[in-house]
Scaffold this motif. Structure first.
Motif, PDB file in Angstrom:
ATOM      1  N   TYR A   9      36.667  23.318  34.724  1.00 63.56           N
ATOM      2  CA  TYR A   9      38.092  23.153  35.011  1.00 63.56           C
ATOM      3  C   TYR A   9      38.709  24.497  35.365  1.00 63.56           C
ATOM      4  CZ  TYR A   9      37.952  18.618  32.591  1.00 63.56           C
ATOM      5  OH  TYR A   9      37.677  17.342  32.220  1.00 63.56           O
ATOM      6  N   LEU A  10      39.767  24.456  36.156  1.00 68.61           N
ATOM      7  CA  LEU A  10      40.608  25.640  36.337  1.00 68.61           C
ATOM      8  C   LEU A  10      41.395  25.839  35.055  1.00 68.61           C
ATOM      9  CD1 LEU A  10      42.121  24.977  39.873  1.00 68.61           C
ATOM     10  CD2 LEU A  10      40.138  26.369  39.307  1.00 68.61           C
ATOM     11  N   GLY A  15      45.288  32.026  33.485  1.00 71.99           N
ATOM     12  CA  GLY A  15      44.911  32.662  34.742  1.00 71.99           C
ATOM     13  C   GLY A  15      46.026  33.505  35.336  1.00 71.99           C
ATOM     14  N   LYS A  16      45.642  34.339  36.282  1.00 72.77           N
ATOM     15  CA  LYS A  16      46.606  35.153  37.012  1.00 72.77           C
ATOM     16  C   LYS A  16      47.098  34.418  38.251  1.00 72.77           C
ATOM     17  CE  LYS A  16      46.301  38.841  34.462  1.00 72.77           C
ATOM     18  NZ  LYS A  16      47.369  39.193  33.577  1.00 72.77           N
ATOM     19  N   TRP A  17      46.139  33.835  39.003  1.00 76.96           N
ATOM     20  CA  TRP A  17      46.501  33.079  40.193  1.00 76.96           C
ATOM     21  C   TRP A  17      45.553  31.895  40.301  1.00 76.96           C
ATOM     22  CZ3 TRP A  17      44.309  32.181  45.189  1.00 76.96           C
ATOM     23  CH2 TRP A  17      45.206  31.609  46.078  1.00 76.96           C
ATOM     24  N   VAL A  20      41.126  30.327  38.557  1.00 77.64           N
ATOM     25  CA  VAL A  20      39.702  30.184  38.865  1.00 77.64           C
ATOM     26  C   VAL A  20      38.863  31.099  37.968  1.00 77.64           C
ATOM     27  CG1 VAL A  20      37.923  30.420  40.640  1.00 77.64           C
ATOM     28  CG2 VAL A  20      40.143  29.460  41.230  1.00 77.64           C
ATOM     29  N   CYS A  21      39.225  32.363  37.881  1.00 73.95           N
ATOM     30  CA  CYS A  21      38.458  33.306  37.053  1.00 73.95           C
ATOM     31  C   CYS A  21      38.499  32.914  35.574  1.00 73.95           C
ATOM     32  CB  CYS A  21      38.981  34.728  37.227  1.00 73.95           C
ATOM     33  SG  CYS A  21      38.601  35.434  38.832  1.00 73.95           S
ATOM     34  N   SER A  22      39.659  32.492  35.094  1.00 69.02           N
ATOM     35  CA  SER A  22      39.737  32.091  33.685  1.00 69.02           C
ATOM     36  C   SER A  22      38.992  30.781  33.460  1.00 69.02           C
ATOM     37  CB  SER A  22      41.188  31.997  33.226  1.00 69.02           C
ATOM     38  OG  SER A  22      41.895  31.073  34.012  1.00 69.02           O
ATOM     39  N   TYR A  55      36.807  31.224  46.530  1.00 70.55           N
ATOM     40  CA  TYR A  55      37.853  31.194  45.510  1.00 70.55           C
ATOM     41  C   TYR A  55      38.946  30.193  45.892  1.00 70.55           C
ATOM     42  CZ  TYR A  55      41.178  33.082  42.074  1.00 70.55           C
ATOM     43  OH  TYR A  55      42.038  33.237  41.020  1.00 70.55           O
ATOM     44  N   ILE A  56      39.384  30.248  47.143  1.00 75.61           N
ATOM     45  CA  ILE A  56      40.445  29.355  47.618  1.00 75.61           C
ATOM     46  C   ILE A  56      39.968  27.902  47.625  1.00 75.61           C
ATOM     47  CG2 ILE A  56      41.840  28.763  49.641  1.00 75.61           C
ATOM     48  CD1 ILE A  56      41.889  31.838  50.212  1.00 75.61           C
TER      49      ILE A  56
END
Length: 126
Positions: A9-10, A15-17, A20-22, A55-56
């Motif tokens: 999951y996102l 997250g920052k934006w 995705v990273c989190s 990422y997008i």
């Protein structure tokens, strides 16, 4: 619960934006700082510009993490371990149940044996 705890999951709350990273961090169980540094390093230093496109696409396709997916931090760590190595996790759970079963059998054996001092103690508690 209809939401799968083993699904990616996102994580927009942390997250920052887009999260995705989190989300990657939550899925694999490592600190989000290292994921962000790794993605930034691959994109800038290694000039892997396709990572930005990936990422997008991931931010567009993947569902956000439902609130209340984990009960607490220990529950989160358990499910991260399951995702990392499901066979090891099931073996650990199986071993814990075998240990509980063994201890219960020992208690039953001790309670049902002809131990007169134990029977007197139990009767005195009643």
């Amino acid at each position: 619960m209809s939401d799968s705890r083993t699904k990616f999951y996102l994580d927009p709350q942390n997250g920052k934006w887009k999260g995705v990273c989190s989300g990657i961090s939550d899925y694999v169980g490592i600190d989000v700082l290292w994921v962000r540094l790794g993605i930034a390093g691959l994109t800038i230093v290694a000039q892997q510009w396709w990572i930005l496109l990936a990422y997008i696409v991931v931010a567009w396709i993947v569902d956000p993490k439902p609130t209340g997916l984990y009960q607490d931090h220990d529950d989160q760590k358990f499910w991260q371990g399951v995702r990392a190595n499901p066979k090891r996790s099931t073996a650990e759970v199986r071993a814990k149940f075998r240990d509980i079963d063994r201890r219960l059998a020992d208690i039953e054996l001790h309670y049902t044996s002809r131990n007169s001092s134990l029977a007197k103690e139990i009767d005195s508690l009643r």
